[in-house]
Motif scaffolding. Structure first.
Motif, PDB file in Angstrom:
ATOM      1  N   HIS A 160       3.831  71.043  59.039  1.00  0.00           N
ATOM      2  CA  HIS A 160       2.919  70.367  60.287  1.00  0.00           C
ATOM      3  C   HIS A 160       3.505  71.175  61.642  1.00  0.00           C
ATOM      4  CE1 HIS A 160       1.117  66.321  61.958  1.00  0.00           C
ATOM      5  NE2 HIS A 160       0.403  67.568  62.254  1.00  0.00           N
TER       6      HIS A 160
ATOM      7  N   HIS B 222       0.588  66.927  69.515  1.00  0.00           N
ATOM      8  CA  HIS B 222       1.442  67.105  68.573  1.00  0.00           C
ATOM      9  C   HIS B 222       2.747  66.849  69.264  1.00  0.00           C
ATOM     10  CE1 HIS B 222      -1.759  68.629  65.934  1.00  0.00           C
ATOM     11  NE2 HIS B 222      -0.657  68.139  64.893  1.00  0.00           N
TER      12      HIS B 222
ATOM     13  N   ASP C  44      -1.488  60.917  64.393  1.00  0.00           N
ATOM     14  CA  ASP C  44      -2.299  62.141  63.625  1.00  0.00           C
ATOM     15  C   ASP C  44      -2.977  61.537  62.663  1.00  0.00           C
ATOM     16  OD1 ASP C  44      -3.439  64.198  62.810  1.00  0.00           O
ATOM     17  OD2 ASP C  44      -1.417  65.651  63.199  1.00  0.00           O
TER      18      ASP C  44
ATOM     19  N   HIS D 112      -3.711  66.974  57.006  1.00  0.00           N
ATOM     20  CA  HIS D 112      -2.614  67.915  57.048  1.00  0.00           C
ATOM     21  C   HIS D 112      -1.270  66.821  57.384  1.00  0.00           C
ATOM     22  CE1 HIS D 112      -3.449  69.244  61.563  1.00  0.00           C
ATOM     23  NE2 HIS D 112      -2.351  68.230  61.518  1.00  0.00           N
TER      24      HIS D 112
HETATM   25 MN    MN Z   1      -1.596  67.732  63.055  1.00  0.00          MN
END
Ligand code: MN
Length: 248
Positions: free
Chosen positions: A71, A123, A211, A215
């Motif tokens: 990630h 992120h 998130d 993924h």
């Molecule tokens: Mn992500």
């Protein structure tokens, strides 16, 4: 001022409510600036990817090591690289522009800038919102009062946030934001959009973001996004969220 902080610290220490280290916040937690277009006081995020604030295995019980490594070092690194390319291609002067401010007028830029500027901001913001599990992990003082005022209870907020994450179709993010009129609101955004963007339906200063792209959880949780969301509460750093709440 210093004295009252100390007294409060002593009080909390003796009442066992919170550890002393809770008041030692990293310097970035204090960095806040007013975004030019949106008018929100958002945490500032540098244009370049920053070191992960913990080891890949630090949140192992909730986010497995391989997921964290891929990630951060693949997905998030790619957003940062593609953002750098877009900034160059679209002649953004990084010395006079802030990322939060650029996101506030993202409709003026390309889809590449929107996807990767959002991807990079989200992120970096996400990594900073988490820490290793601690025994007592719940919000304190001011933000707790706001949860009760705006949602009825802390649990009601958590349920609403979890629903926002579960119900976001496809890829995206669940958010807690503080609106311009100082209310706490929960919602979600598609893809890598975020509440600072002028194109976003949900608008406000982000306090917490999750998130919910596959993924972020697929290796450990596969199709069970609700299990990932439930487990995630164990690594939320409420001291950081409180700091963002105070600054907004
Ligand atoms: Mn992500």
């Amino acid at each position: 001022m210093k004295k009252s902080v100390k007294n409060r610290r002593e009080f909390l220490k003796t009442t066992g409510m919170i550890s002393v280290s809770a008041f030692v916040l990293p310097s970035w937690a204090c960095a806040a600036g007013k975004t030019a277009m949106s008018g929100f006081t958002a945490e500032e995020i540098p244009f370049e990817q920053q070191p992960l604030p913990y080891a890949y295995n630090a949140l192992e019980s909730v986010i497995d090591t391989m997921t964290m490594e891929i990630h951060y070092s693949k997905h998030a690194a790619a957003y940062a690289k593609n953002l750098a390319d877009a900034l160059k291609a679209e002649s953004v002067d990084k010395s006079s522009e802030k990322l939060s401010s650029l996101l506030g007028k993202i409709s003026k830029y390309s889809a590449k800038m929107r996807n990767n500027g959002g991807g990079h901001y989200n992120h970096e913001f996400f990594w900073k919102s988490m820490k290793s599990p601690v025994e007592s992990n719940s919000p304190q003082s001011a933000i707790m009062k706001a949860f009760i005022k705006d949602f009825g209870s802390f649990d009601a907020f958590k349920n609403q946030f979890a629903e926002a994450g579960k119900n976001r179709f496809g890829s995206g993010w669940a958010w807690l934001v503080k609106t311009a009129d100082k209310k706490l609101v929960v919602g979600s955004t598609p893809n890598q959009d975020n509440p600072l963007m002028d194109v976003s339906e949900l608008k406000g200063t982000p306090l917490l973001g999750l998130d919910v792209w596959e993924h972020a959880y697929y290796l450990k949780y596969q199709n069970r996004r609700p299990d990932y969301i439930n487990a995630w509460w164990n690594v939320v750093d409420w001291k950081v969220v409180q700091k963002r709440f105070d600054a907004a």
